[in-house]
Design an enzyme around this catalytic site. Sequence first.
Site, short mmCIF file in Angstrom:
data_model
loop_
_atom_site.label_atom_id
_atom_site.label_comp_id
_atom_site.label_asym_id
_atom_site.label_seq_id
_atom_site.Cartn_x
_atom_site.Cartn_y
_atom_site.Cartn_z
N HIS A 1 8.21 -3.03 14.11
CA HIS A 1 8.62 -3.12 12.71
C HIS A 1 10.13 -3.04 12.65
CE1 HIS A 1 8.58 -2.55 8.35
NE2 HIS A 1 9.58 -1.72 8.57
N ASP B 1 0.29 2.72 -1.11
CA ASP B 1 1.69 2.37 -0.88
C ASP B 1 2.12 1.24 -1.80
OD1 ASP B 1 4.28 2.36 0.52
OD2 ASP B 1 3.64 0.36 1.11
N ARG C 1 8.41 3.07 -7.21
CA ARG C 1 9.71 3.49 -6.68
C ARG C 1 10.79 2.46 -7.01
NH1 ARG C 1 8.54 3.74 -0.71
NH2 ARG C 1 10.77 4.10 -0.54
N SER D 1 6.00 5.17 3.69
CA SER D 1 5.60 3.84 3.23
C SER D 1 5.42 2.90 4.43
CB SER D 1 6.68 3.32 2.28
OG SER D 1 6.55 1.95 2.05
N LYS E 1 1.38 1.81 6.51
CA LYS E 1 0.87 0.44 6.74
C LYS E 1 0.65 0.19 8.23
CE LYS E 1 4.25 -0.77 4.06
NZ LYS E 1 5.26 -1.20 3.11
N1 URA Z 1 9.90 -1.05 3.55
C1 URA Z 1 8.73 -0.47 3.20
O1 URA Z 1 7.66 -0.93 3.58
N2 URA Z 1 8.77 0.64 2.44
C2 URA Z 1 9.93 1.18 2.01
O2 URA Z 1 9.88 2.19 1.33
C3 URA Z 1 11.13 0.58 2.36
C4 URA Z 1 11.10 -0.55 3.15
#
Ligand code: URA
Length: 441
Positions: free
Chosen positions: A100, A179, A186, A201, A205
């Site tokens: 990621h 999320d 957010r 967050s 995932k």
């Molecule tokens: N990417 C995400 O998936 N979540 C965040 O809070 C910031 C960047």
Amino acid sequence: MTKRGGVGGASPRASTDGPAAVDLIRAKRDGGRLDEAAIRWLIGAYLRGEVAEEQMSALLMAVYFRGFDQAELRAWTAAMVESGERLDLAAAGRPTVDKHSTGGVGDKVSLVLAPLVAACGAAVPQLSGRGLGHTGGTLDKLESIPGWRAALPPAAMMTVLRQAGCVICAAGRGLAPADRRLYALRDVTGTVESIPLIASSIMSKKIAEGTAALVLDVKVGSGAFMQAEAGARTLAETMVTLGAEHGVRTSALLTRMDTPLGRAVGNAVEVEEAVAALAGKGPPDLAEVVLALAGEMLRLAGVAADPAAALADGSALERYRAMIAAQGGDPDAPLPRAAHARPVPAPASGWLRRLDARAVGVAAWRLGAGRARKEDDVDPAAGVLCLAKPGEQVEAGQPLLELRTGDAARFGPALAALAGAIDVGQPPGPLPALVIDRIGD
Ligand code: URA
């Protein structure tokens, strides 16, 4: 409510039984900590509509200012994972490892890395996102390939993973749905820039995706989400700890993002550059980051292989072509070309000392390569080509950048974004290595 004891009690109340949510908001506002049961209740009740949007907004703002301790963060992340399905990737038949990136300008690393690591013997299940703001999204880039599909049901995703060894697709709606709701909230409440909220967050995932191992590319610099190294380091450490706590072997590389990665910034132009890199003919800075991340992914997956050899012998490119074709794309189809192009000349003769990543990212975005709102379409052919990179010698008037777009009216705003982004002068000295540090496992 005590700072030490934890607030919430063993059996949290439904909101109809009393003001549980407001108690929890007050506790966090005043610097208290929430216990695991309270956190699970909060997330579940929010998804059921028993905690109002304004209550969750207030709680997020309290977390923004007060943070979470490690136990709260673990419970918050677990509750987000458990809000949806968790994929089982056992049928991949090989060790699974994902990567990621926190996002950068010209960051086409995934397009090269996933097939490269697959060619080396691991399985790479990559659930990716779209771009928002000045950093591009992997799915937007791949969608410039005629026929390629980002949306795959879980069974189709597994078929591609087994056939090609890698898959890059959109995360289904069933994965960490808490999320999705919280991120949208957010976004409109000024609470995105919170390390515990970002870390939970991203990691919820990735944990739900089912990968056994994960390498994080945490970018640092003007074009990154985290511009200072200290914040990037804390974010990396927080995510590495969360991964370990949830049984995902996780490490992170901190990598520089002060100047665009490679020479192409956009969608189709980045796909072209990624394919060149897969054929061993890519820019050296892209290869440096890709090979460092590939080495780290293979180490975590327990696979002994040389990623440089898989670039040199064509096997990574073969995996890429198989993955694109398995997702409906034609790897040989011509990519979209922009109707309009405009050069940006060097302001003086000398050495290019600085080409600011954020400015180039914003310029590409204004040319149409990115979106301002989630609903917007992107222009697949729009973007910026960096014809010179920092450290190279240039002549006054020589084109440094080429701007591309389908709408010539976009050149003006793109050029405005580039004001002050280019510095030409004395030789800059050796460029620093792109990998700053490794954190974790
Ligand atoms: N990417 C995400 O998936 N979540 C965040 O809070 C910031 C960047």
